[in-house]
Design an enzyme around this catalytic site. Structure first.
Site, PDB file in Angstrom:
ATOM      1  N   CYS A  77     -19.880  85.572 -25.005  1.00  0.00           N
ATOM      2  CA  CYS A  77     -20.522  84.569 -23.996  1.00  0.00           C
ATOM      3  C   CYS A  77     -19.621  83.134 -23.308  1.00  0.00           C
ATOM      4  O   CYS A  77     -18.911  83.648 -22.496  1.00  0.00           O
ATOM      5  CB  CYS A  77     -21.367  84.410 -24.910  1.00  0.00           C
ATOM      6  SG  CYS A  77     -23.310  83.945 -23.896  1.00  0.00           S
ATOM      7  N   HIS A 178     -22.641  90.178 -25.212  1.00  0.00           N
ATOM      8  CA  HIS A 178     -22.425  89.931 -26.607  1.00  0.00           C
ATOM      9  C   HIS A 178     -22.170  91.113 -27.081  1.00  0.00           C
ATOM     10  O   HIS A 178     -23.084  92.149 -27.585  1.00  0.00           O
ATOM     11  CB  HIS A 178     -23.848  89.029 -27.109  1.00  0.00           C
ATOM     12  CG  HIS A 178     -24.236  87.767 -27.061  1.00  0.00           C
ATOM     13  ND1 HIS A 178     -23.548  86.810 -27.824  1.00  0.00           N
ATOM     14  CD2 HIS A 178     -24.739  87.617 -25.761  1.00  0.00           C
ATOM     15  CE1 HIS A 178     -23.407  85.651 -27.166  1.00  0.00           C
ATOM     16  NE2 HIS A 178     -24.801  85.934 -26.504  1.00  0.00           N
ATOM     17  N   GLU A 180     -21.618  91.732 -29.889  1.00  0.00           N
ATOM     18  CA  GLU A 180     -21.774  91.814 -31.277  1.00  0.00           C
ATOM     19  C   GLU A 180     -23.444  92.697 -31.265  1.00  0.00           C
ATOM     20  O   GLU A 180     -23.971  92.556 -32.338  1.00  0.00           O
ATOM     21  CB  GLU A 180     -21.868  90.375 -32.023  1.00  0.00           C
ATOM     22  CG  GLU A 180     -22.022  89.015 -32.325  1.00  0.00           C
ATOM     23  CD  GLU A 180     -22.284  88.515 -30.599  1.00  0.00           C
ATOM     24  OE1 GLU A 180     -22.481  87.531 -30.537  1.00  0.00           O
ATOM     25  OE2 GLU A 180     -21.302  89.427 -29.852  1.00  0.00           O
TER      26      GLU A 180
END
Length: 204
Positions: A77, A178, A180
């Site tokens: 990001c 993202h 994650e």
């Protein structure tokens, strides 16, 4: 992992733990760079403040030395944006310059761009199979973007605006989204990216 006060540290650490990967975090650089370490640069927030934090904590020189020695770097990001040459967020701020291109406002309404969107892969890297990631959406939160770069690896289109959502140049990779926070597809992509970068270290 670089902890410079603007990182999405908790989610990234939980994702790495879920993948069975170990990670160390540091607010200031510790010792000399090890080119076999993968340096992860997460990030949320504003580019100018993030770059100022990196500089004041000593990370700029450390990252540049790590890169100069062939060490792999993964930006997430805002971390991907910081890898670029500069940003026009709140004026003009230089970046790390490891990825060609400048960060500009994402011309959509409303902003920021928040939600799940598809990646369109532009090229396949030797040893990095993108086919498992052609289709699943990834999670984005950003109001600025990279529109043009020879390091582009994938793009995403929102409201007829196409921006670069993944980059790679040598041992440097970055994601505008993202991984994650993108469920199982994101975790698989994160795992594959780390394995790819580690493999390049092992071959060096």
């Amino acid at each position: 992992m670089v902890n410079y006060g603007a990182g999405n540290m908790g989610n990234v650490l939980r994702a790495l733990k879920a993948l069975g990967l170990s990670a160390e975090t540091a607010k200031t650089p510790q010792g000399n760079p090890d080119p076999k370490d993968i340096l992860i640069l997460p990030g949320v927030g504003a580019f100018p403040a993030a770059y100022a934090n990196l500089k004041s904590s000593g990370w700029i020189n450390y990252i540049e030395r790590h890169h100069g020695e062939g060490g792999p770097i993964l930006g997430i990001c805002l971390g991907m944006q910081l890898l670029c040459e500069a940003s026009f967020e709140d004026g003009y701020t230089r970046g790390l310059g490891l990825i060609p291109g400048e960060i500009v406002p994402l011309d959509i309404r409303p902003k920021p761009h928040t939600g799940w969107n598809e990646l369109f892969w532009l090229k396949k890297e030797d040893g990095f199979d993108v086919s498992p990631f052609e289709g699943p959406d990834m999670y984005f939160v950003h109001g600025y973007c990279l529109l043009d770069s020879p390091a582009a690896m994938a793009t995403t289109t929102v409201q007829e605006v196409t921006f670069i959502s993944a980059v790679k140049l040598g041992n440097v990779m970055g994601f505008q989204f993202h991984p994650e926070r993108s469920g199982r597809p994101g975790l698989r992509l994160l795992q594959a990216s780390i394995a790819y970068l580690q493999g390049r270290c092992d071959r060096a």
